[in-house]
Design an enzyme around this catalytic site. Structure first.
Site, PDB file in Angstrom:
ATOM      1  N   SER A  51     -25.740  -4.672 -49.008  1.00 28.90           N
ATOM      2  CA  SER A  51     -26.472  -5.233 -47.759  1.00 28.90           C
ATOM      3  C   SER A  51     -26.751  -6.714 -48.905  1.00 28.90           C
ATOM      4  CB  SER A  51     -28.488  -3.881 -48.760  1.00 28.90           C
ATOM      5  OG  SER A  51     -29.033  -5.014 -48.329  1.00 28.90           O
ATOM      6  N   TYR A  88     -32.830   1.103 -53.839  1.00 23.43           N
ATOM      7  CA  TYR A  88     -31.971   0.553 -53.060  1.00 23.43           C
ATOM      8  C   TYR A  88     -30.882  -0.131 -53.779  1.00 23.43           C
ATOM      9  CZ  TYR A  88     -30.260  -1.150 -48.535  1.00 23.43           C
ATOM     10  OH  TYR A  88     -29.370  -1.453 -47.766  1.00 23.43           O
TER      11      TYR A  88
END
Length: 238
Positions: A139, A152
């Protein structure tokens, strides 16, 4: 047209199912694993109906025994894996002080430990055969700061560091490691209200999958180490 054995984790929806569709369409033999059996079954049926080779296997990447069984089962159908795509991921949109240790562990177990577990079960065969490609769907959160994404971001940054080290360790064994850094993609990871509000600014999962496929077709003499994909209008700051 390719003819490779490909394992995709987190393949029941979003980027994972888009990857499965694209790789199957281009002639690869694909094994898709995820936890949601019903969605996996529908994807398998759809891709087989279109004439592709796709096998769906229920698997929890957080469970080493589940991963081992899935890898063994999958290779019986398609042969040793030439390509591994670590795509399974979860998130939680909470600020760091409001994220409990249990929630933190749940995110890291899938996004970091799960990725490592699957890699460790597939890598030995690649090293033995002297070829292979490991693609990690990370990501852009590993490269920048997003609020309410501490767990995350930590998991993705940890996976990035692990895979960067692994790349250097296996470079001489003809095993390639590519990290993919998507920005916001229109998937179920976002809340329905967020998808409605920002859909036009988010990237299409199929477009992401097509670019990942193109990058996977690498000449023997070179390696794509990083693939950064970001929305044209910039990051979403929620």
């Amino acid at each position: 047209m390719a003819d490779r054995s490909v394992l995709i984790t987190g393949g029941s929806s979003g980027i994972g199912s888009a990857l499965a569709a694209v790789f199957v369409r281009h002639g690869d033999r694909v094994v898709v694993v995820a936890r949601r059996k019903a969605l996996l079954g529908r994807l398998e049926t759809e891709l087989r109906t279109q004439g592709g080779i796709c096998h769906a296997i229920s698997c929890d990447v957080r469970d080493e025994r589940s991963v081992k069984a899935a890898v063994i089962h999958g290779q019986r159908h398609t042969g040793p894996f030439d390509v591994l795509i670590n795509n399974a991921g979860v998130t939680i949109f909470k600020t760091a002080p409001k994220t409990s240790l249990k929630e933190f562990d749940e995110v890291l177990d899938t996004n970091l430990r799960g990725q490592v577990t699957v890699t460790m079960k597939v890598l030995p065969s690649m090293l033995k055969r002297g070829r292979g490609l490991i693609i990690n769907v990370l990501s852009y959160a590993a490269k920048t700061t997003y609020v309410a994404s501490s767990a995350y971001s930590a998991a993705k940054a940890g996976a990035e560091a692990y895979m960067n080290v692994l790349r250097e360790e296996v470079r001489g064994k003809n095993v390639k490691v590519m990290n993919v850094y998507p920005g916001a993609v229109l998937t179920e990871m976002w809340q329905p209200s967020q998808r409605r509000q920002f859909a036009r600014r988010m990237m299409n999962p199929t477009h992401v999958a097509e670019l990942v496929y193109a990058a996977s077709m690498q000449p023997a003499s070179m390696m794509v180490e990083e693939l950064v994909l970001r929305p044209q209008q910039g990051d979403l700051k929620l």
